[in-house]
Motif scaffolding. Sequence first.
Motif, PDB file in Angstrom:
ATOM      1  N   ILE A  64      27.316  85.314  27.363  1.00 26.00           N
ATOM      2  CA  ILE A  64      28.708  85.646  27.658  1.00 26.00           C
ATOM      3  C   ILE A  64      29.369  86.391  26.495  1.00 26.00           C
ATOM      4  N   GLY A  65      29.326  85.789  25.307  1.00 20.88           N
ATOM      5  CA  GLY A  65      30.031  86.359  24.162  1.00 20.88           C
ATOM      6  C   GLY A  65      29.548  87.748  23.784  1.00 20.88           C
ATOM      7  N   GLN A  66      28.244  87.925  23.703  1.00 23.51           N
ATOM      8  CA  GLN A  66      27.719  89.225  23.281  1.00 23.51           C
ATOM      9  C   GLN A  66      27.901  90.301  24.345  1.00 23.51           C
ATOM     10  N   ARG A  67      27.876  89.925  25.596  1.00 20.75           N
ATOM     11  CA  ARG A  67      28.145  90.912  26.641  1.00 20.75           C
ATOM     12  C   ARG A  67      29.596  91.395  26.554  1.00 20.75           C
ATOM     13  N   ALA A  91      40.268  82.847  14.584  1.00 18.41           N
ATOM     14  CA  ALA A  91      39.828  82.062  15.733  1.00 18.41           C
ATOM     15  C   ALA A  91      38.853  80.966  15.316  1.00 18.41           C
ATOM     16  N   THR A  92      37.899  81.305  14.448  1.00 13.04           N
ATOM     17  CA  THR A  92      36.897  80.334  14.027  1.00 13.04           C
ATOM     18  C   THR A  92      37.506  79.238  13.159  1.00 13.04           C
ATOM     19  N   SER A  93      38.416  79.606  12.258  1.00 13.85           N
ATOM     20  CA  SER A  93      39.061  78.608  11.403  1.00 13.85           C
ATOM     21  C   SER A  93      39.919  77.659  12.221  1.00 13.85           C
ATOM     22  N   LEU A  94      40.583  78.197  13.229  1.00  7.83           N
ATOM     23  CA  LEU A  94      41.394  77.354  14.108  1.00  7.83           C
ATOM     24  C   LEU A  94      40.511  76.335  14.826  1.00  7.83           C
ATOM     25  N   GLY A  95      39.363  76.795  15.334  1.00 12.44           N
ATOM     26  CA  GLY A  95      38.435  75.886  15.992  1.00 12.44           C
ATOM     27  C   GLY A  95      37.905  74.816  15.048  1.00 12.44           C
ATOM     28  N   ALA A  96      37.583  75.214  13.796  1.00 16.35           N
ATOM     29  CA  ALA A  96      37.083  74.252  12.808  1.00 16.35           C
ATOM     30  C   ALA A  96      38.155  73.233  12.445  1.00 16.35           C
ATOM     31  N   ALA A  97      39.405  73.686  12.361  1.00 16.05           N
ATOM     32  CA  ALA A  97      40.498  72.772  12.020  1.00 16.05           C
ATOM     33  C   ALA A  97      40.744  71.764  13.133  1.00 16.05           C
ATOM     34  N   PHE A 145      35.409  86.475  20.536  1.00 13.85           N
ATOM     35  CA  PHE A 145      35.525  85.651  19.334  1.00 13.85           C
ATOM     36  C   PHE A 145      35.554  84.164  19.675  1.00 13.85           C
ATOM     37  N   ALA A 146      36.058  83.823  20.860  1.00 17.02           N
ATOM     38  CA  ALA A 146      36.054  82.416  21.273  1.00 17.02           C
ATOM     39  C   ALA A 146      34.625  81.900  21.363  1.00 17.02           C
ATOM     40  N   CYS A 147      33.712  82.747  21.826  1.00 16.48           N
ATOM     41  CA  CYS A 147      32.305  82.364  21.934  1.00 16.48           C
ATOM     42  C   CYS A 147      31.659  82.263  20.550  1.00 16.48           C
ATOM     43  N   GLU A 148      31.998  83.198  19.656  1.00 12.90           N
ATOM     44  CA  GLU A 148      31.484  83.146  18.287  1.00 12.90           C
ATOM     45  C   GLU A 148      31.964  81.872  17.594  1.00 12.90           C
ATOM     46  N   ALA A 149      33.256  81.562  17.767  1.00  9.78           N
ATOM     47  CA  ALA A 149      33.812  80.359  17.148  1.00  9.78           C
ATOM     48  C   ALA A 149      33.144  79.106  17.692  1.00  9.78           C
ATOM     49  N   ALA A 150      32.928  79.071  19.010  1.00 11.53           N
ATOM     50  CA  ALA A 150      32.289  77.906  19.626  1.00 11.53           C
ATOM     51  C   ALA A 150      30.878  77.700  19.076  1.00 11.53           C
TER      52      ALA A 150
END
Length: 278
Positions: A64-67, A91-97, A145-150
């Motif tokens: 999904i993310g790469q497509r 996005a990634t920092s928010l997910g980690a927090a 980016f949501a997929c990368e963060a996940a």
Amino acid sequence: MNFCWAAAYSSYKVIALPTGSIVTLRFGLAAIPLLLAWPWLPGPAPRGRDLSISCLMGLILFVIGQRLQVYGNQIGTAGNSAVLIALEPLATSLGAAIFLREHIGPRRLAGFALGMFGVALLNGIGRPDFHWTRLAASLIFVSSFACEAAYSVLGKPIIMRASVMKMLAISLMVGTLANLLIDGPETVAAAKVLNLKAWALLAMLGIVCTAIGYTVWFMVIRDCPISVAVLTIFAQSIFGVALAAFWAGEKLHWEQLLGTVTIIGGLVVGLSRQIRKD
């Protein structure tokens, strides 16, 4: 590694294949060496719930993310992708927090702010010839980016118990199988007519940027907060602009120098010793 990842956006333009074929070939080429080396990969394989999550991660990012990312890059521009990638650290920092309870201190927040301001300068905001690229392409690219963060947030707990490379190999295998089910015949047909340059770029994207790159990424975030590691992604905007000038012949302007200095300043501040409240 951020230099190599920044080169991916221009590489997609040069390869000039449909989105599904690029994704299938890149991550298929990444999976092959890891699966062949499986008996010699260090550490235990993910088991039970970790195994299920590793498989899910492969579907989330490598399908999904790469497509989304490749398609957004194809209908937009490589230069714009290099600028938009600066939103990924947020996005990634928010997910980690939220999910890993990582602390984001004031200096790190200042580093993010300086990085974002530097990216704005790199993109020439304020110049008379500045114009916003098509909104649809930008939104599609940013949604990846949501997929990368996940992938980072879900993967970090797993690598504390299992092998980084085996987790990555499982994710890549599952993602490649899904991609083949979606675009297998089209990908085989496209592969038959690829020239040597395109194969070399795909090999670089698969082996260097993915098999090696994601292994390095997870080794780093295993030993430090994700919100620290993602600050380095701002460097992709610098590298992306430089590669666009060298590879695509785009003109440079003085704001890019100022933006580069600002991003470096943001990295220095964000990666410095953080202030915590007792």
